[in-house]
Design a protein around this motif. Structure first.
Motif, PDB file in Angstrom:
ATOM      1  N   SER A  62      96.877 -27.564 -17.249  1.00  0.00           N
ATOM      2  CA  SER A  62      97.645 -28.705 -16.740  1.00  0.00           C
ATOM      3  C   SER A  62      96.951 -29.359 -15.550  1.00  0.00           C
ATOM      4  O   SER A  62      97.250 -30.510 -15.209  1.00  0.00           O
ATOM      5  N   ARG A  63      96.014 -28.650 -14.901  1.00  0.00           N
ATOM      6  CA  ARG A  63      95.314 -29.184 -13.733  1.00  0.00           C
ATOM      7  C   ARG A  63      93.911 -29.657 -14.056  1.00  0.00           C
ATOM      8  O   ARG A  63      93.117 -29.954 -13.159  1.00  0.00           O
ATOM      9  N   ILE A  64      93.596 -29.699 -15.341  1.00  0.00           N
ATOM     10  CA  ILE A  64      92.289 -30.201 -15.790  1.00  0.00           C
ATOM     11  C   ILE A  64      92.517 -31.288 -16.833  1.00  0.00           C
ATOM     12  O   ILE A  64      93.148 -31.054 -17.871  1.00  0.00           O
ATOM     13  N   GLY A  65      92.020 -32.474 -16.558  1.00  0.00           N
ATOM     14  CA  GLY A  65      92.074 -33.548 -17.544  1.00  0.00           C
ATOM     15  C   GLY A  65      90.810 -33.532 -18.379  1.00  0.00           C
ATOM     16  O   GLY A  65      89.706 -33.392 -17.836  1.00  0.00           O
ATOM     17  N   VAL A  66      90.950 -33.674 -19.684  1.00  0.00           N
ATOM     18  CA  VAL A  66      89.802 -33.555 -20.587  1.00  0.00           C
ATOM     19  C   VAL A  66      89.771 -34.739 -21.547  1.00  0.00           C
ATOM     20  O   VAL A  66      90.785 -35.091 -22.155  1.00  0.00           O
ATOM     21  N   VAL A  67      88.595 -35.346 -21.681  1.00  0.00           N
ATOM     22  CA  VAL A  67      88.348 -36.311 -22.753  1.00  0.00           C
ATOM     23  C   VAL A  67      87.157 -35.801 -23.538  1.00  0.00           C
ATOM     24  O   VAL A  67      86.071 -35.616 -22.978  1.00  0.00           O
ATOM     25  N   THR A  68      87.372 -35.527 -24.817  1.00  0.00           N
ATOM     26  CA  THR A  68      86.306 -34.958 -25.642  1.00  0.00           C
ATOM     27  C   THR A  68      85.676 -36.033 -26.523  1.00  0.00           C
ATOM     28  O   THR A  68      86.215 -37.131 -26.695  1.00  0.00           O
ATOM     29  N   GLN A  69      84.551 -35.685 -27.097  1.00  0.00           N
ATOM     30  CA  GLN A  69      83.844 -36.607 -27.988  1.00  0.00           C
ATOM     31  C   GLN A  69      84.624 -36.825 -29.276  1.00  0.00           C
ATOM     32  O   GLN A  69      84.739 -37.938 -29.767  1.00  0.00           O
ATOM     33  N   ASP A  70      85.198 -35.757 -29.819  1.00  0.00           N
ATOM     34  CA  ASP A  70      85.951 -35.820 -31.075  1.00  0.00           C
ATOM     35  C   ASP A  70      87.437 -35.900 -30.736  1.00  0.00           C
ATOM     36  O   ASP A  70      88.112 -34.888 -30.583  1.00  0.00           O
ATOM     37  N   LEU A 125      85.697 -22.735 -19.172  1.00  0.00           N
ATOM     38  CA  LEU A 125      86.435 -23.224 -18.007  1.00  0.00           C
ATOM     39  C   LEU A 125      87.898 -23.463 -18.360  1.00  0.00           C
ATOM     40  O   LEU A 125      88.794 -23.151 -17.578  1.00  0.00           O
ATOM     41  N   LEU A 126      88.135 -23.985 -19.550  1.00  0.00           N
ATOM     42  CA  LEU A 126      89.503 -24.233 -20.013  1.00  0.00           C
ATOM     43  C   LEU A 126      90.153 -22.972 -20.579  1.00  0.00           C
ATOM     44  O   LEU A 126      91.290 -22.998 -21.007  1.00  0.00           O
ATOM     45  N   ARG A 127      89.409 -21.912 -20.614  1.00  0.00           N
ATOM     46  CA  ARG A 127      89.843 -20.612 -21.140  1.00  0.00           C
ATOM     47  C   ARG A 127      90.304 -20.709 -22.594  1.00  0.00           C
ATOM     48  O   ARG A 127      91.262 -20.071 -23.018  1.00  0.00           O
ATOM     49  N   LEU A 128      89.580 -21.528 -23.350  1.00  0.00           N
ATOM     50  CA  LEU A 128      89.782 -21.517 -24.795  1.00  0.00           C
ATOM     51  C   LEU A 128      89.212 -20.219 -25.360  1.00  0.00           C
ATOM     52  O   LEU A 128      89.616 -19.774 -26.432  1.00  0.00           O
ATOM     53  N   TYR A 129      88.273 -19.646 -24.648  1.00  0.00           N
ATOM     54  CA  TYR A 129      87.726 -18.325 -24.949  1.00  0.00           C
ATOM     55  C   TYR A 129      87.688 -17.537 -23.644  1.00  0.00           C
ATOM     56  O   TYR A 129      87.530 -18.115 -22.560  1.00  0.00           O
ATOM     57  N   ASP A 130      87.818 -16.222 -23.736  1.00  0.00           N
ATOM     58  CA  ASP A 130      87.664 -15.371 -22.567  1.00  0.00           C
ATOM     59  C   ASP A 130      86.193 -14.987 -22.398  1.00  0.00           C
ATOM     60  O   ASP A 130      85.482 -14.764 -23.392  1.00  0.00           O
ATOM     61  N   LEU A 131      85.757 -14.926 -21.153  1.00  0.00           N
ATOM     62  CA  LEU A 131      84.375 -14.545 -20.866  1.00  0.00           C
ATOM     63  C   LEU A 131      84.090 -13.120 -21.328  1.00  0.00           C
ATOM     64  O   LEU A 131      84.990 -12.275 -21.367  1.00  0.00           O
ATOM     65  N   GLU A 132      82.831 -12.872 -21.639  1.00  0.00           N
ATOM     66  CA  GLU A 132      82.392 -11.512 -21.934  1.00  0.00           C
ATOM     67  C   GLU A 132      81.868 -10.824 -20.669  1.00  0.00           C
ATOM     68  O   GLU A 132      81.690  -9.609 -20.649  1.00  0.00           O
TER      69      GLU A 132
END
Length: 616
Positions: A435-443, A407-414
């Protein structure tokens, strides 16, 4: 004067960086073409310096001849103008030419040139995919960028300076000697052939070793940095000795490239000593023979011997410069293999800015395997309605975090498409998407900067009052005010250490939550957002998190099911597929995987039995 020359090159060119070529010459030219006009000027000045130095030797030969036969009473009248012009060359011409050469080389080129390379390379590396950095040591990448900058600069400037200077100087010296006595030219030409053969034999070998040495140096640095970065893990497992061995192995590999290099240097030095000794003997013998036969003057002999002594010193300088050149070429080539790699996730020329008005997210038959055989996600479809709060549930490895990554496009879909408000995220810029997605991760990983800078990362234009308000909403303000770093900075000015190591996990998490409060994006992704918080702190900020989620589209991932039980819809994943959907009450009563996970909780966490973990 210095500032004028220092400002001739912009060290931070604004042009968008592109992928550098993957061949050495093209790679060096890619970073040199903007500097080339100034290198051309230094080349002309270098050639002029060589010519003037040869003229001085010619003048010294004339002086010897003049003084052996001239009349002291008429000497100045006869040779006055020749003396004047040679004095002008020695006192004015040579120093002035050297001044301009030094100003351009040291003020204009030496500082700015590598900075241009670092700036372009760093900006390009920032565009590399998340997966690229998962496969690389951060310290190793940084070392490659720094080494490549110096390697390209040194390679280019040495080639320009050495080859032009030596070529013009030696050519001028041979012509000068030939005009004085033809036979004197022969030892110089034989010596030149011998010198070229020595360089031809030894330097390619040194280049190969230098490439291995550069790579070994990067690995050695990467291992040392890896130990320092993870020093807490090293100490918790009492593995300082193991880390010593890990670093020593890399240091030993580096040393194995040093010893062969030094052996080549020694044999090359000895060979050059012999060649230089034979040149001096030959020139002196031929010069004396020519003088006894009346074919050469004392001045010619003086010039020839003087040039030999000059070339002897120059030959060692050239040897070390060429050795350094090949070492720097090795560094540049080694850095090229990292820097010139293509970016996997890129914006196309036609990409647009994402516009989010409703916040609908649609996963349309997506497929992603991390480039491996077997499916992580296969043919998954899911629609998150505008303003809907959806929780993702599943065992470890079910594909929950993978959904966040794509979703964040850290990887492109196959395969398949992800749309936000009907817009294909592959067709919008990565920056506008994230910039339109706020993210809080575990790490949570913080930058080694002040607390204020870390919170303001969510909105760099925020005022101090807004930063403080965000920290209060994340229940972080009170502990921030008690912070003091080693340099005496307090509160919001205190630095948090590399990756935030000076703070506890819960403190880091609250700063990350404050950062997202400040960002105020229309879409929220919470990946175990409260996992590092104790129950009391979590309860204290839960109302604030609910306020943050108000009016936003939310995707929340949690192993502690109690934290997401009240969301609008829960989606249960297993092996990359959706197997259940519904509210908490509906799923708990359905008797499926969610009900099993809920029943196995202890203190609100999912329990995964050994058999299930083995299957994952």
């Amino acid at each position: 004067m210095f500032a004028w020359f220092e400002n001739r090159i912009n060290p931070f060119p604004p042009e968008r960086p592109v992928q550098p070529p993957a061949t050495l010459f093209a790679f060096c030219w890619h970073y040199t073409r903007d500097i080339w006009p100034w290198l051309a000027v230094t080349s002309v000045l270098t050639a002029l310096i060589s010519i003037l130095q040869v003229l001085i030797f010619s003048f010294l030969g004339n002086i010897v001849d003049w003084l052996t036969g001239a009349n002291p009473e008429t000497f100045l009248a006869d040779e006055g103008w020749s003396l004047f012009w040679m004095a002008a060359i020695i006192v004015v011409g040579l120093p002035l030419t050297g001044l301009f050469h030094s100003l351009i080389m040291h003020q204009t080129i030496f500082g700015n040139f590598p900075m241009v390379i670092r700036w372009k390379a760093h900006r390009y590396m920032l565009g590399q995919s998340f997966g690229f950095y998962q496969d690389e040591f951060a310290g190793r990448v940084a070392t490659k960028v720094m080494q490549a900058a110096l390697g390209v600069r040194e390679s280019v400037t040495k080639i320009v300076d050495i080859f032009i200077y030596v070529g013009v100087y030696f050519g001028g010296a041979v012509i000068l000697v030939a005009t004085l006595q033809a036979w004197l030219m022969v030892p110089f030409l034989v010596w030149l052939g011998t010198y070229i053969l020595l360089m031809w034999h030894y330097l390619p070998k040194m280049r190969v070793i230098s490439e291995r040495q550069s790579d070994a140096r990067s690995t050695m640095t990467g291992r040392v940095v890896d130990s320092y970065t993870n020093i807490m893990t090293v100490k918790l497992f009492a593995h300082a000795g193991r880390e010593e061995g890990y670093a020593r192995e890399a240091m030993d590999d580096f040393l194995k490239t040093v010893h062969p290099q030094m052996r080549l240097v020694t044999t090359l030095n000895v060979s050059l000593d012999i060649a230089n000794a034979l040149l001096l003997f030959s020139v002196a013998a031929i010069g004396i023979w020519g003088w006894t036969a009346g074919n050469a003057t004392v001045g010619a002999l003086a010039v020839a011997v003087g040039l030999v002594l000059r070339l002897e010193g120059m030959s060692y300088w050239v040897m070390w410069e060429l050795a350094g050149l090949f070492e720097n070429i090795g560094m540049a080539e080694d850095g090229m293999h990292t820097i010139a790699r293509p970016q996997v996730v890129t914006d196309t020329d036609s990409t647009k800015t994402l516009v989010v008005e409703r916040g609908e997210i649609e996963f349309d038959r997506i497929r992603f395997h991390y480039g491996k055989e077997g499916g992580v996600i296969d043919d998954l479809s899911l629609t998150v309605r505008p303003g809907e709060k959806v929780g993702l549930v599943g065992r470890s490895g079910a594909g929950k975090s993978t959904l966040m990554n794509v979703l964040l496009r850290l990887y492109d879909l196959e395969g398949g498409v992800i749309r936000v408000d009907g817009q294909d995220i592959a067709q919008v810029t990565q920056d506008s998407l994230r910039s339109r997605i706020g993210v809080v991760t575990q790490d949570t990983s913080l930058l080694h900067r002040s607390v204020r800078d870390n919170i303001a990362y969510g909105n760099p234009e925020a005022t101090d009052a807004q930063v403080i308000e965000a920290a209060k909403r994340a229940n972080a303000h009170d502990y921030i005010m008690d912070l003091v770093d080693l340099e005496g900075r307090t509160g919001y000015d205190a630095h948090v250490g590399e990756r935030g190591v000076k703070l506890s996990g819960g403190q880091r998490q609250r700063i990350a939550i404050a950062r997202v409060f400040l960002k105020n994006a229309p879409i929220l992704v919470l990946d175990e957002a409260t996992s590092a918080l104790d129950s009391e702190v979590e309860a204290a900020i839960q109302d604030n998190l609910n306020a943050l989620m108000e009016g936003k589209t939310v995707i929340a991932i949690a192993h502690r099911l109690s934290t997401i039980a009240n969301l609008d819809r829960l989606v249960v994943l297993d092996k990359g597929a959706i197997i259940e959907e519904g509210s908490h009450d509906e799923l708990a009563a359905a008797g499926g995987l969610y009900a099993q996970l809920w029943s196995r909780q202890s203190g609100g966490f999912i329990g995964v039995d050994a058999k299930a973990e083995a299957a994952e």
